[in-house]
Design a protein around this motif. Structure first.
Motif, PDB file in Angstrom:
ATOM      1  N   PRO A 151       0.821  -1.234   0.000  1.00 26.19           N
ATOM      2  CA  PRO A 151       0.000   0.000   0.000  1.00 26.19           C
ATOM      3  C   PRO A 151       0.846   1.271   0.000  1.00 26.19           C
ATOM      4  CG  PRO A 151      -0.131  -1.123   2.121  1.00 26.19           C
ATOM      5  CD  PRO A 151       0.546  -2.069   1.196  1.00 26.19           C
ATOM      6  N   MET A 152       2.048   1.210   0.634  1.00 26.07           N
ATOM      7  CA  MET A 152       2.888   2.404   0.628  1.00 26.07           C
ATOM      8  C   MET A 152       3.353   2.733  -0.779  1.00 26.07           C
ATOM      9  SD  MET A 152       2.895   3.770   3.525  1.00 26.07           S
ATOM     10  CE  MET A 152       4.125   4.999   3.124  1.00 26.07           C
ATOM     11  N   SER A 153       3.467   1.744  -1.641  1.00 25.13           N
ATOM     12  CA  SER A 153       3.842   2.012  -3.033  1.00 25.13           C
ATOM     13  C   SER A 153       2.744   2.807  -3.729  1.00 25.13           C
ATOM     14  CB  SER A 153       4.079   0.691  -3.775  1.00 25.13           C
ATOM     15  OG  SER A 153       5.146  -0.019  -3.210  1.00 25.13           O
ATOM     16  N   PHE A 154       1.487   2.415  -3.477  1.00 31.56           N
ATOM     17  CA  PHE A 154       0.366   3.170  -4.050  1.00 31.56           C
ATOM     18  C   PHE A 154       0.325   4.589  -3.487  1.00 31.56           C
ATOM     19  CE2 PHE A 154      -1.250  -1.211  -4.616  1.00 31.56           C
ATOM     20  CZ  PHE A 154      -1.452  -1.193  -5.988  1.00 31.56           C
ATOM     21  N   VAL A 155       0.498   4.717  -2.183  1.00 33.15           N
ATOM     22  CA  VAL A 155       0.466   6.040  -1.547  1.00 33.15           C
ATOM     23  C   VAL A 155       1.557   6.930  -2.135  1.00 33.15           C
ATOM     24  CG1 VAL A 155       0.794   7.286   0.615  1.00 33.15           C
ATOM     25  CG2 VAL A 155      -0.584   5.196   0.575  1.00 33.15           C
ATOM     26  N   THR A 156       2.768   6.379  -2.263  1.00 33.05           N
ATOM     27  CA  THR A 156       3.882   7.162  -2.807  1.00 33.05           C
ATOM     28  C   THR A 156       3.576   7.616  -4.235  1.00 33.05           C
ATOM     29  OG1 THR A 156       5.418   5.862  -1.468  1.00 33.05           O
ATOM     30  CG2 THR A 156       6.345   7.138  -3.277  1.00 33.05           C
ATOM     31  N   SER A 157       3.080   6.685  -5.047  1.00 31.62           N
ATOM     32  CA  SER A 157       2.782   7.016  -6.444  1.00 31.62           C
ATOM     33  C   SER A 157       1.674   8.062  -6.543  1.00 31.62           C
ATOM     34  CB  SER A 157       2.375   5.749  -7.189  1.00 31.62           C
ATOM     35  OG  SER A 157       1.999   6.035  -8.525  1.00 31.62           O
ATOM     36  N   ASN A 158       0.638   7.904  -5.747  1.00 33.63           N
ATOM     37  CA  ASN A 158      -0.492   8.828  -5.830  1.00 33.63           C
ATOM     38  C   ASN A 158      -0.119  10.219  -5.344  1.00 33.63           C
ATOM     39  OD1 ASN A 158      -2.083   6.787  -6.844  1.00 33.63           O
ATOM     40  ND2 ASN A 158      -2.990   6.254  -4.849  1.00 33.63           N
ATOM     41  N   VAL A 159       0.634  10.306  -4.239  1.00 31.35           N
ATOM     42  CA  VAL A 159       1.023  11.615  -3.727  1.00 31.35           C
ATOM     43  C   VAL A 159       1.961  12.303  -4.718  1.00 31.35           C
ATOM     44  CG1 VAL A 159       2.241  12.820  -1.889  1.00 31.35           C
ATOM     45  CG2 VAL A 159       0.641  11.004  -1.324  1.00 31.35           C
ATOM     46  N   ASN A 160       2.874  11.551  -5.318  1.00 28.80           N
ATOM     47  CA  ASN A 160       3.755  12.133  -6.323  1.00 28.80           C
ATOM     48  C   ASN A 160       2.943  12.660  -7.516  1.00 28.80           C
ATOM     49  OD1 ASN A 160       6.518  12.169  -5.592  1.00 28.80           O
ATOM     50  ND2 ASN A 160       6.541   9.925  -5.644  1.00 28.80           N
ATOM     51  N   SER A 161       1.966  11.867  -7.979  1.00 32.44           N
ATOM     52  CA  SER A 161       1.123  12.297  -9.106  1.00 32.44           C
ATOM     53  C   SER A 161       0.323  13.549  -8.737  1.00 32.44           C
ATOM     54  CB  SER A 161       0.165  11.179  -9.504  1.00 32.44           C
ATOM     55  OG  SER A 161       0.883  10.048  -9.968  1.00 32.44           O
ATOM     56  N   MET A 162      -0.217  13.581  -7.510  1.00 34.70           N
ATOM     57  CA  MET A 162      -0.982  14.732  -7.064  1.00 34.70           C
ATOM     58  C   MET A 162      -0.107  15.978  -7.036  1.00 34.70           C
ATOM     59  SD  MET A 162      -2.968  15.306  -3.462  1.00 34.70           S
ATOM     60  CE  MET A 162      -3.943  13.844  -3.687  1.00 34.70           C
ATOM     61  N   LEU A 163       1.081  15.849  -6.490  1.00 37.46           N
ATOM     62  CA  LEU A 163       1.963  17.007  -6.430  1.00 37.46           C
ATOM     63  C   LEU A 163       2.353  17.485  -7.815  1.00 37.46           C
ATOM     64  CD1 LEU A 163       3.638  18.971  -4.742  1.00 37.46           C
ATOM     65  CD2 LEU A 163       5.456  17.238  -4.634  1.00 37.46           C
ATOM     66  N   ARG A 164       2.632  16.533  -8.697  1.00 35.97           N
ATOM     67  CA  ARG A 164       3.029  16.905 -10.059  1.00 35.97           C
ATOM     68  C   ARG A 164       1.864  17.597 -10.784  1.00 35.97           C
ATOM     69  NH1 ARG A 164       4.909  12.434 -11.160  1.00 35.97           N
ATOM     70  NH2 ARG A 164       3.063  11.491 -12.127  1.00 35.97           N
ATOM     71  N   ASP A 165       0.646  17.093 -10.637  1.00 31.45           N
ATOM     72  CA  ASP A 165      -0.506  17.688 -11.302  1.00 31.45           C
ATOM     73  C   ASP A 165      -0.816  19.068 -10.748  1.00 31.45           C
ATOM     74  OD1 ASP A 165      -0.711  15.432 -12.813  1.00 31.45           O
ATOM     75  OD2 ASP A 165      -2.314  14.498 -11.613  1.00 31.45           O
ATOM     76  N   LEU A 166      -0.701  19.199  -9.431  1.00 30.91           N
ATOM     77  CA  LEU A 166      -0.991  20.497  -8.842  1.00 30.91           C
ATOM     78  C   LEU A 166       0.032  21.548  -9.274  1.00 30.91           C
ATOM     79  CD1 LEU A 166      -2.111  19.531  -5.224  1.00 30.91           C
ATOM     80  CD2 LEU A 166      -3.553  20.455  -7.056  1.00 30.91           C
ATOM     81  N   ARG A 167       1.281  21.158  -9.430  1.00 27.69           N
ATOM     82  CA  ARG A 167       2.294  22.110  -9.885  1.00 27.69           C
ATOM     83  C   ARG A 167       2.036  22.564 -11.334  1.00 27.69           C
ATOM     84  NH1 ARG A 167       7.715  19.207  -7.318  1.00 27.69           N
ATOM     85  NH2 ARG A 167       7.490  20.148  -5.221  1.00 27.69           N
ATOM     86  N   ASP A 168       1.346  21.704 -12.100  1.00 31.14           N
ATOM     87  CA  ASP A 168       1.044  22.081 -13.498  1.00 31.14           C
ATOM     88  C   ASP A 168      -0.167  23.016 -13.596  1.00 31.14           C
ATOM     89  OD1 ASP A 168       3.146  20.568 -14.369  1.00 31.14           O
ATOM     90  OD2 ASP A 168       1.942  18.768 -14.783  1.00 31.14           O
TER      91      ASP A 168
END
Length: 455
Positions: free
Chosen positions: A231-248
């Motif tokens: 589950p930590m792999s999913f959490v890491t991937s999702n938080v990274n995607s969220m941060l990347r999308d928000l920066r865009d």
């Protein structure tokens, strides 16, 4: 029983028998002298002479012989006794004109001569020869002289045979006693060996139970780490995607900008820390054999600190990592060493204390020191510190295997571990490891790493 001791007993027991015979045999001269006194009553010169002989022989046999025995030995004392009895027999025979009651002293004395030492026959011959010669020279009848001499000879031989038989029986009894003592010692030794084997078996059984329990705990920890990792792999991937999308996104509210700039990066740092701890736990809990490999000691120290941080939360942890570079060994085992030392230091140190870990490098060795400001140890505790199942913790709080395992791992790497501690002054464990364990074909490379030796 040693041969010398056996011989001493064989000599001593006949000696005690001899003393007993002397006590009983002393009644004979008393009776014979009383008979002579009665027979020659009224002949005062004879009676005075006999009384003098009796007094002198009593002094010699009771006092002088014992004194000579203590200072010169039994052999010399028997010669003194024989010469005194020879003189007494001759004087008594002469003053009584070799009356049969005086002759009785001759064979009776020989009964007390037999069986004492190797010179007894020579003394007997001298005594009989002296008495016979004096008797014949002073007018004794030849037939009577021969009769009493023969009685003395055969009485002596019978008495000697009896003493020899008793010595044989005594020797057999001593051999039997020696065999019984040997059997008893063997039985005691066997009992001790069985008791030691039983204790060792109990220790091995207890060690197997503890090892099984620790192995089960390791498997459980590895399973938990694995379940957390997914589950930590999913959490890491999702938080990274969220941060990347928000920066865009060009038009973000102030609240969302705060998430982009502070909250989500901090969240990612926390997630990274959790992932690192989970990875350390999985690697640490692995049960498969570990091969020698190149490792960085300072990196493994950081891993150990992360694993042990739950036991160190109440103290201040200070680390001084000396940039020791790469070495060869089994890093997972070395992490286990440092985790054990750190956990012990944390448990021995009260809140507000200090636990300090330090690394440094010498020419061919690396060093790790774990020092605490805890309660310290007594000399008795230090003597048993690395023994399996030795613990000072309360029942149920420790297995006594931690430092024993630490000692075994350090030894298997060709290193050594030392402890400095005083009660109330804290403790310092010092681990010294070679850059390359003995018999491994590695050497330091010019870039600070390790490479195989050229053969």
């Amino acid at each position: 029983m040693e041969p010398q001791a056996k011989q001493a007993v064989l000599e001593e027991d006949p000696e005690q028998l001899h003393r007993g015979l002397q006590l009983v045999g002393g009644l004979g001269p008393v009776v014979f002298n009383l008979a002579l006194f009665c027979w020659f009553w009224g002949q005062w010169s004879v009676l005075f002479a006999l009384a003098g002989v009796w007094a002198v022989l009593g002094f010699v046999n009771v006092l002088l012989v014992e004194w000579v025995t203590r200072w010169r030995g039994r052999g010399v004392a028997e010669w003194v006794r024989m010469l005194a009895n020879l003189a007494g027999s001759v004087v008594g025979g002469v003053v009584t004109h070799w009356h049969p009651l005086a002759w009785v002293f001759v064979p009776y004395s020989l009964l007390l001569f037999s069986g004492m030492d190797r010179w007894v026959r020579l003394r007997t011959g001298v005594y009989l020869g002296g008495v016979a010669a004096a008797a014949l020279l002073t007018g004794a009848e030849g037939g009577v002289t021969l009769a009493f001499v023969l009685i003395g000879v055969f009485g002596f031989l019978v008495s000697e045979k009896r003493i020899t038989t008793l010595r044989g029986v005594l020797g057999q009894a001593l051999r039997q006693r020696e065999e019984l003592e040997r059997a008893h010692r063997a039985l005691e030794q066997s009992h001790g060996e069985l008791e030691a084997a039983h204790q060792e078996l109990q220790q091995l059984h207890q060690r197997a139970l503890e090892q099984e329990r620790l192995s089960s705990l390791g498997m459980l920890a590895a399973g938990v780490a694995h379940e957390i990792n997914n589950p930590m792999s999913f959490v890491t991937s999702n938080v990274n995607s969220m941060l990347r999308d928000l920066r865009d996104e060009p038009n973000l509210s102030e609240v969302m900008k705060e998430y982009v700039d502070d909250v989500l990066p901090a969240t990612l740092d926390g997630i990274k820390r959790v992932n690192t701890i989970v990875g350390d736990l999985r690697r640490f809990a692995r049960g498969d054999p570990e091969a020698h490999t190149s490792y960085d000691l300072d990196t493994e120290v950081e891993t150990a600190l992360r694993i042990a941080q739950g036991q160190l939360s109440h103290v201040r942890v200070e680390k001084e990592l000396g940039g020791v570079g790469r070495s060869v060994g089994r890093p997972r085992q070395l992490v286990q060493v440092m985790v054990n030392l750190l956990v012990n230091a944390g448990q021995a140190t009260a809140s507000g204390g200090v636990v300090r870990i330090r690394t440094r490098r010498e020419e061919h060795h690396i060093h790790v020191e774990v020092r605490d400001t805890g309660a310290g140890m007594s000399e008795e505790t230090k003597r048993h510190l690395f023994e399996p199942f030795f613990t000072t913790k309360a029942s149920g709080e420790g297995t006594g295997l931690g430092l024993s395992v630490v000692h075994g791992i350090v030894k298997s790497h060709g290193g050594r571990i030392e402890v400095e501690s005083e009660e109330g002054q804290g403790t310092c464990f010092k681990v010294r490891l070679p850059l390359v364990p003995p018999l491994l074909q590695y050497e330091p490379s010019t870039d600070g790493g390790m490479r195989r030796r050229k053969v």
